[in-house]
Design a protein around this motif. Structure first.
Motif, PDB file in Angstrom:
ATOM      1  N   VAL A  75       0.809  -1.554  -0.219  1.00  0.00           N
ATOM      2  CA  VAL A  75      -0.741  -0.253  -0.165  1.00  0.00           C
ATOM      3  C   VAL A  75       1.216   1.691   0.114  1.00  0.00           C
ATOM      4  CG1 VAL A  75      -0.283  -0.027   2.350  1.00  0.00           C
ATOM      5  CG2 VAL A  75      -2.272   1.373   1.085  1.00  0.00           C
ATOM      6  N   CYS A  76       1.851   0.656   0.691  1.00  0.00           N
ATOM      7  CA  CYS A  76       3.050   2.576   0.085  1.00  0.00           C
ATOM      8  C   CYS A  76       3.319   2.346  -1.163  1.00  0.00           C
ATOM      9  CB  CYS A  76       4.245   2.049   1.747  1.00  0.00           C
ATOM     10  SG  CYS A  76       3.789   2.343   2.950  1.00  0.00           S
ATOM     11  N   LEU A  77       3.987   1.582  -1.566  1.00  0.00           N
ATOM     12  CA  LEU A  77       4.380   1.643  -2.925  1.00  0.00           C
ATOM     13  C   LEU A  77       2.749   1.846  -4.502  1.00  0.00           C
ATOM     14  CD1 LEU A  77       6.398  -1.672  -3.461  1.00  0.00           C
ATOM     15  CD2 LEU A  77       6.943   1.062  -3.126  1.00  0.00           C
ATOM     16  N   SER A  78       1.658   1.660  -3.640  1.00  0.00           N
ATOM     17  CA  SER A  78       0.708   2.162  -4.412  1.00  0.00           C
ATOM     18  C   SER A  78      -0.148   3.780  -4.368  1.00  0.00           C
ATOM     19  CB  SER A  78      -0.662   1.313  -3.588  1.00  0.00           C
ATOM     20  OG  SER A  78      -1.968   1.862  -4.708  1.00  0.00           O
ATOM     21  N   SER A  79       0.570   3.924  -2.828  1.00  0.00           N
ATOM     22  CA  SER A  79       0.196   5.241  -2.565  1.00  0.00           C
ATOM     23  C   SER A  79       1.247   6.116  -3.751  1.00  0.00           C
ATOM     24  CB  SER A  79       0.497   5.387  -0.803  1.00  0.00           C
ATOM     25  OG  SER A  79      -0.741   5.010  -0.820  1.00  0.00           O
ATOM     26  N   PHE A  80       2.936   5.903  -3.174  1.00  0.00           N
ATOM     27  CA  PHE A  80       3.561   6.348  -4.150  1.00  0.00           C
ATOM     28  C   PHE A  80       3.727   6.254  -5.138  1.00  0.00           C
ATOM     29  CE2 PHE A  80       7.270   5.635  -6.697  1.00  0.00           C
ATOM     30  CZ  PHE A  80       8.108   7.861  -5.840  1.00  0.00           C
ATOM     31  N   PHE A  81       3.339   5.726  -6.033  1.00  0.00           N
ATOM     32  CA  PHE A  81       2.828   6.537  -7.259  1.00  0.00           C
ATOM     33  C   PHE A  81       1.412   6.945  -7.806  1.00  0.00           C
ATOM     34  CE2 PHE A  81       4.653   1.858  -7.776  1.00  0.00           C
ATOM     35  CZ  PHE A  81       6.123   2.532  -8.637  1.00  0.00           C
ATOM     36  N   LEU A 106      -3.367  -1.279   8.895  1.00  0.00           N
ATOM     37  CA  LEU A 106      -2.413  -1.892   9.124  1.00  0.00           C
ATOM     38  C   LEU A 106      -1.289  -2.186  10.629  1.00  0.00           C
ATOM     39  CD1 LEU A 106      -1.748  -2.659   5.575  1.00  0.00           C
ATOM     40  CD2 LEU A 106      -3.159  -4.720   7.002  1.00  0.00           C
ATOM     41  N   ILE A 107      -1.051  -1.009  11.046  1.00  0.00           N
ATOM     42  CA  ILE A 107      -0.288  -0.711  11.785  1.00  0.00           C
ATOM     43  C   ILE A 107      -0.847  -0.345  12.701  1.00  0.00           C
ATOM     44  CG2 ILE A 107       1.258   1.327  12.445  1.00  0.00           C
ATOM     45  CD1 ILE A 107       0.333   2.781  10.029  1.00  0.00           C
ATOM     46  N   PRO A 108      -0.174  -1.494  14.006  1.00  0.00           N
ATOM     47  CA  PRO A 108      -0.543  -1.461  15.674  1.00  0.00           C
ATOM     48  C   PRO A 108      -0.387  -0.371  16.312  1.00  0.00           C
ATOM     49  CG  PRO A 108       1.663  -3.033  14.982  1.00  0.00           C
ATOM     50  CD  PRO A 108       0.948  -2.250  13.950  1.00  0.00           C
ATOM     51  N   ASN A 109      -1.708  -0.760  16.954  1.00  0.00           N
ATOM     52  CA  ASN A 109      -1.963   1.028  18.428  1.00  0.00           C
ATOM     53  C   ASN A 109      -0.212   1.791  18.538  1.00  0.00           C
ATOM     54  OD1 ASN A 109      -4.585   0.740  17.049  1.00  0.00           O
ATOM     55  ND2 ASN A 109      -5.373   0.016  18.583  1.00  0.00           N
ATOM     56  N   THR A 110       0.325   0.351  18.666  1.00  0.00           N
ATOM     57  CA  THR A 110       1.359   1.087  19.905  1.00  0.00           C
ATOM     58  C   THR A 110       2.375   1.178  19.079  1.00  0.00           C
ATOM     59  OG1 THR A 110       2.166  -1.580  19.730  1.00  0.00           O
ATOM     60  CG2 THR A 110       0.892  -1.022  21.914  1.00  0.00           C
ATOM     61  N   ARG A 111       2.392   1.390  17.643  1.00  0.00           N
ATOM     62  CA  ARG A 111       3.313   2.422  16.855  1.00  0.00           C
ATOM     63  C   ARG A 111       2.589   2.716  15.735  1.00  0.00           C
ATOM     64  NH1 ARG A 111       8.055  -2.268  15.172  1.00  0.00           N
ATOM     65  NH2 ARG A 111       9.063  -0.390  14.729  1.00  0.00           N
ATOM     66  N   LYS A 112       1.505   3.253  15.916  1.00  0.00           N
ATOM     67  CA  LYS A 112       0.565   4.419  15.033  1.00  0.00           C
ATOM     68  C   LYS A 112       1.019   5.360  14.284  1.00  0.00           C
ATOM     69  CE  LYS A 112      -3.316   3.533  14.058  1.00  0.00           C
ATOM     70  NZ  LYS A 112      -3.294   2.452  13.642  1.00  0.00           N
ATOM     71  N   GLY A 113       1.888   6.070  15.698  1.00  0.00           N
ATOM     72  CA  GLY A 113       2.597   7.387  15.139  1.00  0.00           C
ATOM     73  C   GLY A 113       4.173   7.086  14.022  1.00  0.00           C
ATOM     74  N   GLU A 114       4.970   5.457  14.104  1.00  0.00           N
ATOM     75  CA  GLU A 114       5.826   5.732  14.003  1.00  0.00           C
ATOM     76  C   GLU A 114       5.623   5.195  12.358  1.00  0.00           C
ATOM     77  OE1 GLU A 114       9.535   2.238  13.999  1.00  0.00           O
ATOM     78  OE2 GLU A 114       8.213   2.435  15.169  1.00  0.00           O
ATOM     79  N   GLY A 115       4.471   4.131  12.384  1.00  0.00           N
ATOM     80  CA  GLY A 115       4.371   3.578  11.182  1.00  0.00           C
ATOM     81  C   GLY A 115       3.256   4.543  10.149  1.00  0.00           C
ATOM     82  N   MET A 116       2.646   5.310  10.437  1.00  0.00           N
ATOM     83  CA  MET A 116       2.771   6.646   9.845  1.00  0.00           C
ATOM     84  C   MET A 116       3.099   7.495   8.741  1.00  0.00           C
ATOM     85  SD  MET A 116      -0.515   5.647   8.961  1.00  0.00           S
ATOM     86  CE  MET A 116      -1.456   7.766   8.214  1.00  0.00           C
ATOM     87  N   GLY A 117       4.198   7.303   9.940  1.00  0.00           N
ATOM     88  CA  GLY A 117       5.497   7.959   9.394  1.00  0.00           C
ATOM     89  C   GLY A 117       5.844   7.351   8.873  1.00  0.00           C
ATOM     90  N   TYR A 118       5.698   6.989   8.658  1.00  0.00           N
ATOM     91  CA  TYR A 118       6.582   5.442   7.111  1.00  0.00           C
ATOM     92  C   TYR A 118       6.116   5.802   6.098  1.00  0.00           C
ATOM     93  CZ  TYR A 118      10.741   3.256  10.209  1.00  0.00           C
ATOM     94  OH  TYR A 118      10.654   3.032  10.816  1.00  0.00           O
ATOM     95  N   TYR A 119       4.739   5.746   6.317  1.00  0.00           N
ATOM     96  CA  TYR A 119       3.621   5.404   5.175  1.00  0.00           C
ATOM     97  C   TYR A 119       3.926   7.327   4.518  1.00  0.00           C
ATOM     98  CZ  TYR A 119      -0.219   6.661   2.913  1.00  0.00           C
ATOM     99  OH  TYR A 119      -1.522   6.137   1.656  1.00  0.00           O
ATOM    100  N   SER A 120       3.501   8.219   5.296  1.00  0.00           N
ATOM    101  CA  SER A 120       3.810   9.552   4.899  1.00  0.00           C
ATOM    102  C   SER A 120       5.482   9.844   4.833  1.00  0.00           C
ATOM    103  CB  SER A 120       3.348  10.472   5.517  1.00  0.00           C
ATOM    104  OG  SER A 120       4.466  10.596   6.832  1.00  0.00           O
ATOM    105  N   MET A 121       6.477   9.021   4.965  1.00  0.00           N
ATOM    106  CA  MET A 121       7.936   9.096   4.148  1.00  0.00           C
ATOM    107  C   MET A 121       7.839   9.206   2.230  1.00  0.00           C
ATOM    108  SD  MET A 121      11.559   7.361   5.391  1.00  0.00           S
ATOM    109  CE  MET A 121      10.146   5.642   4.907  1.00  0.00           C
TER     110      MET A 121
END
Length: 403
Positions: free
Chosen positions: A14-20, A126-141
């Motif tokens: 999904v990160c790759l899909s969003s990237f394109f 798809l991101i665990p609640n305990t790492r939501k900030g980190e996961g969305m950070g990677y996604y927006s990267m």
């Protein structure tokens, strides 16, 4: 999925899909105004409408996109959004006049709003609640990487003024975005699966997530203060006789986002959001003020570094917080609310900052944007920080009373 795992197969896809998808947006944002001017003989106003009409289409459909994602499922809406997104790219081939081109551009913006809401909701699910900030950070990267590559790639594609090449490339990129969504397993959080679904009806409360609204207002202010950067860096650099530094500015800006993004996400998850928001707005605001006083290329680049760190801390945290504060089955509406306010802030800021620059100068405009960013600290305290502290105090008191 284990509680601490982020990099699952579906998340990468999904990160790759969003990237394109984002790459298509940034390529067209820089190349299409030139395409309209050179290929369709459009005037300056029509060249500007290419961006405006796209944003208007997205803003109008954005509230409904979150509602549809929650009701019908995130993968289904991602496929519909990206399918229309691809179809719009194909339709550009047949647009021989300005009017038809702008109609397609409007529909393209609407499809982008639906697709981006759906794909970001898939990523969040798809991101665990305990790492939501980190996961969305990677996604927006991935959005940040597209932001670096897209504008330069768009200008490169139009270097020979080959309209067929430009349209072919964006169609291929849009196709790749759709292709990567196909194998994703739907993380269904639609309201159809909830016991109360039969009672639910279409209303403002359904398309807006009220719990995400306060922090989304902060996102509005961030977008408002960010808005003059994309459109006015190049003419400002020309004005101070540093024209070559404009493209480098965006590289520095994006590199700072990418470099600090993993750290930002971990801080968000381990501590609280206040640790990031106050320094983030200070750095972003100071960067704008420094830019307003820049006379050399090095000062412009330093301001870009400050703003990149600040913006890189703020954007993913606001989006993650909008979803974290909302019920699980309302992540689509939370995303829609966040993006709607952000888009409105960008649109309103572009207009207001343009007025300021036309009645004064670029320095005054960037200084005004910096003041707005710093003023957001006060807004954030009253509509989020103070409220969250009060809620925690009430919960603590209630817990002690029960004991």
């Amino acid at each position: 999925m284990s509680e601490g795992k982020i990099w699952t197969k579906n998340f990468v896809i999904v990160c790759l899909s969003s990237f394109f998808m984002f790459l298509t947006f940034y390529v067209t944002a820089t190349a299409f105004p030139l395409y309209v001017g050179d290929h369709l003989s459009g005037n300056v106003q029509q060249m500007g409408l290419v961006i405006t009409i796209y944003v208007v289409g997205g803003v109008l459909i954005r509230p409904f996109s979150g509602f549809w994602v929650d009701r019908f499922g995130n993968k289904k809406m991602a496929l519909i959004g990206l399918g229309i997104f691809l179809l719009a790219c194909i339709c550009y081939f047949g647009a021989s006049g300005i009017a038809l081109f702008l109609v397609i551009r409007f529909l393209h913006g609407m499809s982008y709003a639906v697709a981006s809401t759906a794909t970001s909701t898939i990523a969040a699910s798809l991101i665990p609640n305990t790492r939501k900030g980190e996961g969305m950070g990677y996604y927006s990267m991935f959005m940040s990487i597209a932001m670096v590559i897209g504008p330069a790639f768009g200008l490169l594609l139009w270097q020979d003024k080959n309209g067929m090449l430009l349209l072919s490339v964006i169609t291929v990129i849009a196709f790749l975005s759709l292709l990567f969504v196909l194998p994703i397993k739907d993380q269904d959080t639609s309201i159809k699966s909830k016991p109360t679904a039969a009672k639910s009806s279409f209303s403002l409360r359904e398309i807006f997530e009220l719990k995400a609204l306060p922090i989304s207002i902060v996102g509005f202010v961030l977008a408002f203060s960010y808005s003059p950067i994309a459109g006015f860096i190049a003419p400002f650099a020309n004005e101070i006789h540093q024209s070559k530094v404009a493209s480098t500015f965006f590289i520095v800006f994006a590199v700072m986002i990418v470099v600090f993004r993993p750290l930002v996400g971990k801080i968000f998850d381990k501590f609280n959001e206040h640790v990031l928001f106050y320094p983030g707005f200070i750095l972003f605001g100071l960067g704008l003020l420094l830019l307003s006083q820049s006379h050399t290329g090095s000062m412009v680049l330093l301001s870009g570094a400050f703003m990149g760190i600040g913006y890189g801390a703020l954007f993913p945290c606001i989006q993650a917080l909008a979803m974290k504060l909302s019920p699980m089955h309302r992540t689509g509406a939370a995303n829609g609310t966040f993006f709607l306010l952000f888009d409105l802030g960008y649109g309103a800021g572009s207009y207001v900052m343009g007025l300021i620059s036309s009645h004064s100068n670029y320095r005054t405009m960037f200084a005004a944007a910096g003041i707005v960013a710093l003023a957001a600290i006060i807004l954030y305290y009253f509509i989020h920080h103070k409220r969250q502290s009060a809620v925690k105090t009430i919960r603590k008191t209630a817990s002690e009373a029960v004991e």
